[in-house]
Design an enzyme around this catalytic site. Structure first.
Site, PDB file in Angstrom:
ATOM      1  N   HIS A 103       0.499  -1.288   0.007  1.00 58.85           N
ATOM      2  CA  HIS A 103      -0.153  -0.003  -0.055  1.00 58.85           C
ATOM      3  C   HIS A 103       1.110   1.153  -0.030  1.00 58.85           C
ATOM      4  O   HIS A 103       1.873   1.182   0.732  1.00 58.85           O
ATOM      5  CB  HIS A 103      -0.963   0.078   1.017  1.00 58.85           C
ATOM      6  CG  HIS A 103      -0.298  -0.463   2.442  1.00 58.85           C
ATOM      7  ND1 HIS A 103       0.075  -1.348   2.698  1.00 58.85           N
ATOM      8  CD2 HIS A 103      -0.085   0.399   3.691  1.00 58.85           C
ATOM      9  CE1 HIS A 103       0.743  -1.690   3.902  1.00 58.85           C
ATOM     10  NE2 HIS A 103       0.441   0.132   4.440  1.00 58.85           N
ATOM     11  N   HIS A 105       1.090   4.521   1.014  1.00 56.52           N
ATOM     12  CA  HIS A 105       0.510   6.124   1.605  1.00 56.52           C
ATOM     13  C   HIS A 105       0.512   7.822   0.487  1.00 56.52           C
ATOM     14  O   HIS A 105       1.219   7.235   0.258  1.00 56.52           O
ATOM     15  CB  HIS A 105       0.946   6.476   3.224  1.00 56.52           C
ATOM     16  CG  HIS A 105       0.723   5.072   3.995  1.00 56.52           C
ATOM     17  ND1 HIS A 105      -0.144   4.762   5.240  1.00 56.52           N
ATOM     18  CD2 HIS A 105       1.774   4.189   4.200  1.00 56.52           C
ATOM     19  CE1 HIS A 105      -0.091   4.438   5.773  1.00 56.52           C
ATOM     20  NE2 HIS A 105       1.158   3.825   5.051  1.00 56.52           N
TER      21      HIS A 105
END
Ligand code: 5GP
Ligand code: ZN
Length: 117
Positions: A103, A105
């Site tokens: 992931h 950010h």
């Protein structure tokens, strides 16, 4: 395989766990972080399970380009494209990585310190 069956971000991508969707694209999905640390805090994840940045290989080029283009689109729609923003991949324990599905950010809406804490 069992890794992936228990993966919370795979479940978010599949709509099996609720999230606040921000955008999505061919290879990526973006949703608001449950515990935002900035006025804009969005997570961009590949729809296909990848554990973390150390697992990326030659065949992930299109996925990474797609994630970065989606981040730019989010920065535009969230109104932080001009002020600036930060893109972060946490990898491993020292960086505080807590979810084993890649992931990125997308952080913005305030001035951020460098170096990070
Ligand atoms: P990491 O520390 O691994 O880089 O970031 C994981 C992020 O995922 C954290 O910022 C955390 O708040 C967020 N997060 C963890 N579980 C969930 C969830 O179920 N939904 C959402 N939207 N965010 C989550
Ligand atoms: Zn996953």
């Amino acid at each position: 395989l069992s890794d992936r069956a228990d993966c919370i971000f795979c479940k978010i991508v599949a709509g099996e766990i609720p999230s606040t969707e921000v955008a999505s694209s061919e290879f990526s999905h973006a949703f608001r972080d449950l515990n935002p640390v900035a006025p804009v805090h969005v997570l961009v994840v590949p729809k296909a399970h990848v554990r973390d940045a150390t697992e990326l290989g030659d065949d992930h080029g299109a996925t990474l380009a797609d994630m970065l283009q989606l981040a730019r689109s989010i920065a535009t729609s969230e109104g932080i494209i001009d002020g600036g923003y930060r893109l972060v991949f946490n990898v491993g324990d020292d960086a505080g990585n807590s979810v084993p599905h890649l992931h990125m950010h997308v952080l913005g809406g305030r001035v951020m310190a460098w170096p990070p804490g």
